[in-house]
Design a protein around this motif. Sequence first.
Motif, mmCIF file in Angstrom:
data_model
loop_
_atom_site.group_PDB
_atom_site.id
_atom_site.type_symbol
_atom_site.label_atom_id
_atom_site.label_comp_id
_atom_site.label_asym_id
_atom_site.label_seq_id
_atom_site.Cartn_x
_atom_site.Cartn_y
_atom_site.Cartn_z
ATOM 1 N N LYS A 56 47.668 26.002 49.591
ATOM 2 C CA LYS A 56 46.357 26.657 49.581
ATOM 3 C C LYS A 56 46.511 28.174 49.496
ATOM 4 N N PRO A 57 45.592 28.844 48.772
ATOM 5 C CA PRO A 57 45.637 30.313 48.748
ATOM 6 C C PRO A 57 45.325 30.882 50.132
ATOM 7 N N MET A 58 45.560 32.178 50.313
ATOM 8 C CA MET A 58 45.356 32.790 51.636
ATOM 9 C C MET A 58 43.912 32.635 52.124
ATOM 10 N N GLY A 59 42.962 32.613 51.190
ATOM 11 C CA GLY A 59 41.559 32.489 51.589
ATOM 12 C C GLY A 59 41.195 31.117 52.137
ATOM 13 N N ALA A 60 42.087 30.144 51.936
ATOM 14 C CA ALA A 60 41.771 28.767 52.353
ATOM 15 C C ALA A 60 42.639 28.306 53.518
ATOM 16 N N GLN A 61 43.221 29.232 54.258
ATOM 17 C CA GLN A 61 44.119 28.845 55.356
ATOM 18 C C GLN A 61 43.355 28.375 56.593
ATOM 19 N N THR A 62 42.115 28.831 56.748
ATOM 20 C CA THR A 62 41.301 28.334 57.878
ATOM 21 C C THR A 62 39.970 27.796 57.343
ATOM 22 N N GLU A 63 39.447 26.775 58.014
ATOM 23 C CA GLU A 63 38.234 26.095 57.534
ATOM 24 C C GLU A 63 37.031 27.036 57.475
ATOM 25 N N ASP A 64 36.892 27.898 58.488
ATOM 26 C CA ASP A 64 35.731 28.795 58.556
ATOM 27 C C ASP A 64 35.656 29.696 57.331
ATOM 28 N N ARG A 65 36.785 30.353 57.077
ATOM 29 C CA ARG A 65 36.798 31.310 55.970
ATOM 30 C C ARG A 65 36.655 30.585 54.631
ATOM 31 N N LEU A 66 37.288 29.437 54.531
ATOM 32 C CA LEU A 66 37.211 28.631 53.309
ATOM 33 C C LEU A 66 35.751 28.306 52.984
ATOM 34 N N ALA A 67 34.999 27.903 54.010
ATOM 35 C CA ALA A 67 33.582 27.548 53.812
ATOM 36 C C ALA A 67 32.794 28.754 53.288
ATOM 37 N N GLN A 68 33.104 29.952 53.809
ATOM 38 C CA GLN A 68 32.388 31.154 53.369
ATOM 39 C C GLN A 68 32.694 31.494 51.912
ATOM 40 N N TYR A 69 33.968 31.359 51.524
ATOM 41 C CA TYR A 69 34.331 31.649 50.127
ATOM 42 C C TYR A 69 33.696 30.631 49.176
ATOM 43 N N LYS A 70 33.665 29.355 49.601
ATOM 44 C CA LYS A 70 33.044 28.319 48.764
ATOM 45 C C LYS A 70 31.553 28.600 48.576
ATOM 46 N N LYS A 71 30.909 29.057 49.657
ATOM 47 C CA LYS A 71 29.482 29.367 49.606
ATOM 48 C C LYS A 71 29.246 30.536 48.654
ATOM 49 N N ARG A 72 30.113 31.551 48.734
ATOM 50 C CA ARG A 72 29.973 32.715 47.847
ATOM 51 C C ARG A 72 30.010 32.267 46.383
ATOM 52 N N TYR A 73 30.936 31.363 46.084
ATOM 53 C CA TYR A 73 31.095 30.883 44.703
ATOM 54 C C TYR A 73 29.862 30.092 44.268
ATOM 55 N N LYS A 74 29.418 29.211 45.145
ATOM 56 C CA LYS A 74 28.291 28.305 44.829
ATOM 57 C C LYS A 74 26.983 29.081 44.641
ATOM 58 N N ASP A 75 26.773 30.105 45.502
ATOM 59 C CA ASP A 75 25.496 30.835 45.478
ATOM 60 C C ASP A 75 25.517 32.033 44.531
ATOM 61 N N TRP A 76 26.612 32.216 43.799
ATOM 62 C CA TRP A 76 26.757 33.433 42.997
ATOM 63 C C TRP A 76 25.700 33.526 41.893
ATOM 64 N N GLU A 77 25.047 34.685 41.833
ATOM 65 C CA GLU A 77 24.122 34.951 40.727
ATOM 66 C C GLU A 77 24.335 36.370 40.262
ATOM 67 N N ASP A 78 24.492 36.534 38.954
ATOM 68 C CA ASP A 78 24.622 37.882 38.393
ATOM 69 C C ASP A 78 23.474 38.083 37.412
ATOM 70 N N PRO A 79 22.505 38.943 37.781
ATOM 71 C CA PRO A 79 21.325 39.125 36.911
ATOM 72 C C PRO A 79 21.701 39.578 35.494
#
Length: 270
Positions: A56-79
Amino acid sequence: KRGEISNFQYLMHLNTLAGRSYNDLMQYPVFPWILADYDSEELDLMNPKTFRNLAKPMGAQTEDRLAQYKKRYKDWEDPNGETPAYHYGTHYSSAMIVASYLVRMEPFTQIFLRLQGGHFDLADRMFHSVREAWYSASKHNMADVKELIPEFFYLPEFLLNSNNFDLGCKQNGTKLGDVILPPWAKGDPREFIRVHREALECDFVSAHLHEWIDLIFGYKQQGPAAVEAVNVFHHLFYEGQVDIYNINDPLKETATIGFINNFGQIPKQV
């Protein structure tokens, strides 16, 4: 796999093939965090819990942080529709990261000062403890997913403030000097390097190193496999994503080049 070269040599070969070089701080050789244990008096290289999860990459070493990064990706919008979705807006290797690790040694001290506008960073943000650097990059800091540099496996000198630079004091009053080592290093930078290198070459790491190589140098760098592995970085970090020569706006061109220079680049896919 056959044990004919060391893991260290193998990683150096891959870095070279991927265009990384000691001559370019923006594309410096990148090495993995190997260990997750910076608290024990003795390191147990037979215990899988001693090691970082290399799949796993460094961002996925703990469940909490992993969930936040996944959310960022899922909710991403660029006008403007210019920036595709990503997990990480910071990189695992950049000129600043390399200079901050090596700040106690010249010429990196001067390079660090130049990157920082002529002064050392706030003491609380400086590299001063291996354990704290690990926790920042693996758990505590959403803007920190950095990996290591080869020096962590062969160069004890970078851990010592031999030049007595005034690196400042932390908010809790601690004055920065030599890098604080984990208990298993017994306060000796050479022992730290010896044990750390032993860990890099041990059977567990040999069995799992290819998983990390897939993320950094291989097929999990981009595309669906990167999304699946939670390993997508800002698009400007990838080679060939932007044709700098065809940007008509000089301000935008300067900003783009500055961004790539300062924030790091993904290695060429091997």
